[in-house]
Scaffold this motif. Sequence first.
Motif: not given
Ligand code: FES
Lengths: 596, 132
Positions: A11, A13-16, A48-52, A57
């Motif tokens: 992942c 995404g910003t979170g990961c 993002c996979f959604g499970f941030c 992930i």
């Molecule tokens: S940013 Fe990685 S799962 Fe949402």
Amino acid sequence: MAKYNQHLLVCGGTGCRASHSDAIVESLNRALVERNLDGEVKVVMTGCFGFCEKGPIVKVLPDNTFYTQVTPADCDEIVAEHIYKGRKVNRLLYTNPENQEHVSDSKHMGFYRKQIRIALRNCGFIDPENIDEYIARDGYAALGKVLSSTPEQVISDLIKSGLRGRGGGGFPTGLKWQITSKVKADQKYVVCNADEGDPGAFMDRSILEGDPHSVIEAMAINGYCTSASKGLIYIRAEYPLAIARLKVALRQAREYGLLGENILGSDFSFDIEMRYGAGAFVCGEETALIHSMEGHRGEPTFKPPFPSESGYLGKPTNVNNVETYANIPVIILKGPEWFASIGSEKSKGTKVFALAGKINNVGLIEVPMGTTLREVIYEIGGGIKDGKQFKAVQTGGPSGGCLTMKHLDTPIDYDNLIAVGSMMGSGGMIVMDEDDCMVAIAKFYLEFTVEESCGKCSPCRIGNKRLHEILTKITKGEGTMEDLDNLRNLGQVIKDTALCGLGQTSPNPVLSTLDNFWDEYLEHVTEKKCRAGVCKSMLRYVIEPDACVGCTACARNCPVNAISGERKKAHEINQDICIKCGACVEKCKFNAIFVR
Amino acid sequence: MTKIKSLADLRKIKDDVQEKIRLRENADQPEKLVQIKVGMATSGIASGAKEVMNFLIEELEKRNVDAVVTQTGDMGYCFAEPTIEVILPGQEPVVFGNVNVKRADEIIEKYIKNGELVDGIIPRNYETIDNK
Ligand code: FES
Ligand SMILES: Cc1cc2nc3c(=O)[nH]c(=O)nc-3n(C[C@H](O)[C@H](O)[C@H](O)COP(=O)(O)O)c2cc1C
Ligand code: SF4
Ligand code: SF4
Ligand code: SF4
């Protein structure tokens, strides 16, 4: 060419990324090279996979193994055990909170089971920085199809699909395009609203980070249908990763000639520019957004005229939200009937929600319209954290309302939410438990609105301030019955008289909590009691005389000397002096001090 | 990068790049495809499971069978390694023991393509692996 047997999706995404997914990609690649597996296994950074919450992930394909909270140090083990020997690394698997069992295949996780991914179809699936992967997923085929059809036909299909705007208002998208297309002008514009100012929301950010081409393609389709040759994406500057991915995507689309002159050999030409917002909530309102793009103050103006008639630089401008756009290419390829078969009677398709608050599975989800709140909270969200009691769910952000137990079986769609006093909004969904005070929650949202009000009209500027003052008074234990009446009346007036959507919806959190949690307001006012123990000034620290042995520990530790009593006799707290710091409770070894 | 000048060009590019993500798309709907699990772990690898796995992946592709081939740990049949488990769409899993490249070839041709049973089936005394 080497043939890859397995893909490792990481992942990005910003979170990961904040928890080092870049380093994870590097470590995985290194471990693969060390074992000579780099020709067989491919590492891909996706959206993002959604499970941030449980990120970063890493997903292993084709067996769909879903590893959570992976660190760069875990990568060697993943490769040595899972990739090389086929043994899953159990400690990194998701654990079902109900039975403590490991779930390896993401398809079996409660979080994913009820989801249908249309807008998020490519998020966590493709490399967003590689246009070829988007094309492999039928990307730009919808644009191709549209270019060999007429705008009228496409618009009519869009109307038939029943798609409504995902930015909050729920206006029928096809109808909006039709209006824009019918206005005659030498120049028209297509705008993507990526302002996303709702606190806690990150649906649009995730789409732009995970699948930027879907939005670009849909904007081009919009341009063709409304005879606009220019597109603008208004995005907040606080979204650096989304901006970077959009820029890469725009460049790649131009290189392939999918943006620019004579797209796919047709006589349609279209290109897109980016505009940056400073992150004011009101700038998400379409007229304010347009003024901001023109270099003016981001203040709303009265509608009509609607942007479709007179928008950017006075020209007809079609404004749509990121998620609205992301749905469009699929609708065109799969047909309006397919889309209309998903969802509820008046709200078709799916909606993306950002689940947050006191819930086990915090994250980004996409469910068919008509899914109930209960399904979202308990099946997808995994229920309330720490086994606590559900109290309320807030939808629609600062414009929405707080719903309660009795609404749990309400199917979520635009009209149902409005009927129960809330809103779909852009898709924020915050779950609250018994430890949340509903008066304090209402006050929190009003604080936000007061802060974000542009100040142009007085109902919103002054009215919301008053509402906030009254709520503050109530949380301090100084509220009266008259205050409760005033809240309701003033709230209604603001709703009816404010100039723009911000003010018109700002009393919703207050009005809905008054309706659904009247008891709690009453308790605050008549009994001066906050059952959740949130409103500090209402708490009373009391010593239970029977339990107190008179050790004096509390009295010696009270910073304001509020406790008195003789040695070996029961002590007492003077409520007028006590500042409710809680120090005494911690010091009492005999559990004689209680909070009431 | 060459420009894409027509819908036909776009389709051609799609066909060329499809390969890159086919594995991911198949993994999304394994129940509709032939699923094969190859027991790896230490005894599996020592007895040639890796070779069998690569053979299966390449040959299924060449013979136009859409399949999802995954690896798993020990299947618990050390006496018959390498073992593979095959699930045809909508059918019960079948486990084959002592699979080498030659037997893998036979399994593809007879069992996977035509549903004929071949020698070397191990009775299943365990729950299918990774069924969580
Ligand atoms: S940013 Fe990685 S799962 Fe949402
Ligand atoms: C205060 C306020 C804030 C808004 N913020 C957003 C936003 O962040 N993103 C968005 O797409 N729409 C937002 N909207 C709605 C837009 O005005 C507009 O209706 C929407 O962008 C139209 O696109 P849609 O029809 O695709 O939803 C906001 C409206 C109001 C009143
Ligand atoms: S309602 Fe509020 S945000 Fe909207 S124009 Fe009036 S003052 Fe500004
Ligand atoms: S809560 Fe703090 S201020 Fe009040 S009595 Fe205890 S120690 Fe003193
Ligand atoms: S610390 Fe507890 S037991 Fe000791 S005097 Fe205070 S209340 Fe009584």
